[in-house]
Design a protein around this motif. Structure first.
Motif, mmCIF file in Angstrom:
data_model
loop_
_atom_site.group_PDB
_atom_site.id
_atom_site.type_symbol
_atom_site.label_atom_id
_atom_site.label_comp_id
_atom_site.label_asym_id
_atom_site.label_seq_id
_atom_site.Cartn_x
_atom_site.Cartn_y
_atom_site.Cartn_z
ATOM 1 N N GLY A 8 0.774 -1.224 0.000
ATOM 2 C CA GLY A 8 0.000 0.000 0.000
ATOM 3 C C GLY A 8 0.807 1.277 0.000
ATOM 4 O O GLY A 8 0.235 2.370 -0.087
ATOM 5 N N GLY A 9 2.107 1.165 0.097
ATOM 6 C CA GLY A 9 2.931 2.364 0.065
ATOM 7 C C GLY A 9 2.953 2.990 -1.323
ATOM 8 O O GLY A 9 2.452 2.415 -2.287
ATOM 9 N N GLY A 10 3.532 4.181 -1.398
ATOM 10 C CA GLY A 10 3.622 4.851 -2.682
ATOM 11 C C GLY A 10 3.996 6.299 -2.524
ATOM 12 O O GLY A 10 4.428 6.738 -1.457
ATOM 13 N N VAL A 12 2.779 10.210 -2.726
ATOM 14 C CA VAL A 12 1.565 11.009 -2.583
ATOM 15 C C VAL A 12 1.964 12.441 -2.284
ATOM 16 O O VAL A 12 3.038 12.693 -1.729
ATOM 17 N N SER A 17 -3.657 10.963 1.048
ATOM 18 C CA SER A 17 -3.927 9.811 1.909
ATOM 19 C C SER A 17 -3.371 8.532 1.289
ATOM 20 O O SER A 17 -3.263 8.421 0.066
ATOM 21 N N LEU A 18 -3.034 7.614 2.161
ATOM 22 C CA LEU A 18 -2.656 6.251 1.773
ATOM 23 C C LEU A 18 -3.197 5.294 2.816
ATOM 24 O O LEU A 18 -3.336 5.658 3.990
ATOM 25 N N ARG A 19 -3.436 4.076 2.384
ATOM 26 C CA ARG A 19 -3.846 3.011 3.313
ATOM 27 C C ARG A 19 -2.859 1.869 3.194
ATOM 28 O O ARG A 19 -2.749 1.238 2.136
ATOM 29 N N LEU A 20 -2.149 1.628 4.262
ATOM 30 C CA LEU A 20 -1.216 0.507 4.304
ATOM 31 C C LEU A 20 -1.919 -0.734 4.836
ATOM 32 O O LEU A 20 -2.778 -0.646 5.708
ATOM 33 N N GLN A 82 -4.561 3.603 8.054
ATOM 34 C CA GLN A 82 -5.100 4.655 7.203
ATOM 35 C C GLN A 82 -4.371 5.949 7.546
ATOM 36 O O GLN A 82 -4.416 6.392 8.698
ATOM 37 N N VAL A 120 6.790 4.846 1.840
ATOM 38 C CA VAL A 120 5.832 5.940 1.717
ATOM 39 C C VAL A 120 6.631 7.218 1.474
ATOM 40 O O VAL A 120 7.526 7.553 2.258
#
Length: 124
Positions: A8-10, A12, A17-20, A82, A120
């Motif tokens: 779920g990383g990336g 941004v 927002s990101l959800r791991l 989250q 992230v």
């Protein structure tokens, strides 16, 4: 033996927002406290959040309180993080780990198994 796999990383932008996710196999997931830690380049590993085995109790570092939410699905053997209102200082490799301890250990020494981490990156 417990295996933990984060995803779920990336990349941004600030404010995004990101959800791991952290999927576990082996052991009895519902008994474990699950923790999230992060490590930025050139810095020490830092506690982020933890959740109790029954998914009722949570604990957050002050730096993420109000922005991050941890949750745990014992039926799916998965813990989530989250992350909202992301800031450049949240940039790090994020790791999940399992523990038998509650209240949670924030040093990292009380955790038995660790995932490989997910990157992230928050751009300004």
């Amino acid at each position: 033996q417990v295996q933990l796999v984060e995803s779920g990383g990336g990349l941004v932008q600030t404010g995004g927002s990101l959800r791991l996710s952290c999927a576990a196999s082996g052991g009895t997931f519902s008994l474990y406290t699950m923790g999230w830690f992060r490590q930025a380049t050139g810095k020490e590993r830092e506690f982020v959040s933890a959740i109790s085995g029954n998914a009722i109790n949570t604990y957050y570092a002050d730096s993420v309180k109000g922005r991050f939410t941890i949750s745990k699905d014992n039926a799916e053997n998965t813990v989530y993080l989250q992350m909202n209102s992301l800031k450049p200082e949240d940039t790090a490799v994020y790791y999940c780990a399992n523990s038998w301890l509650w209240p949670p250990d924030v040093s990292g020494r009380g955790y038995d198994y660790w995932g490989q981490g997910t990157q992230v990156t928050v751009s300004s």
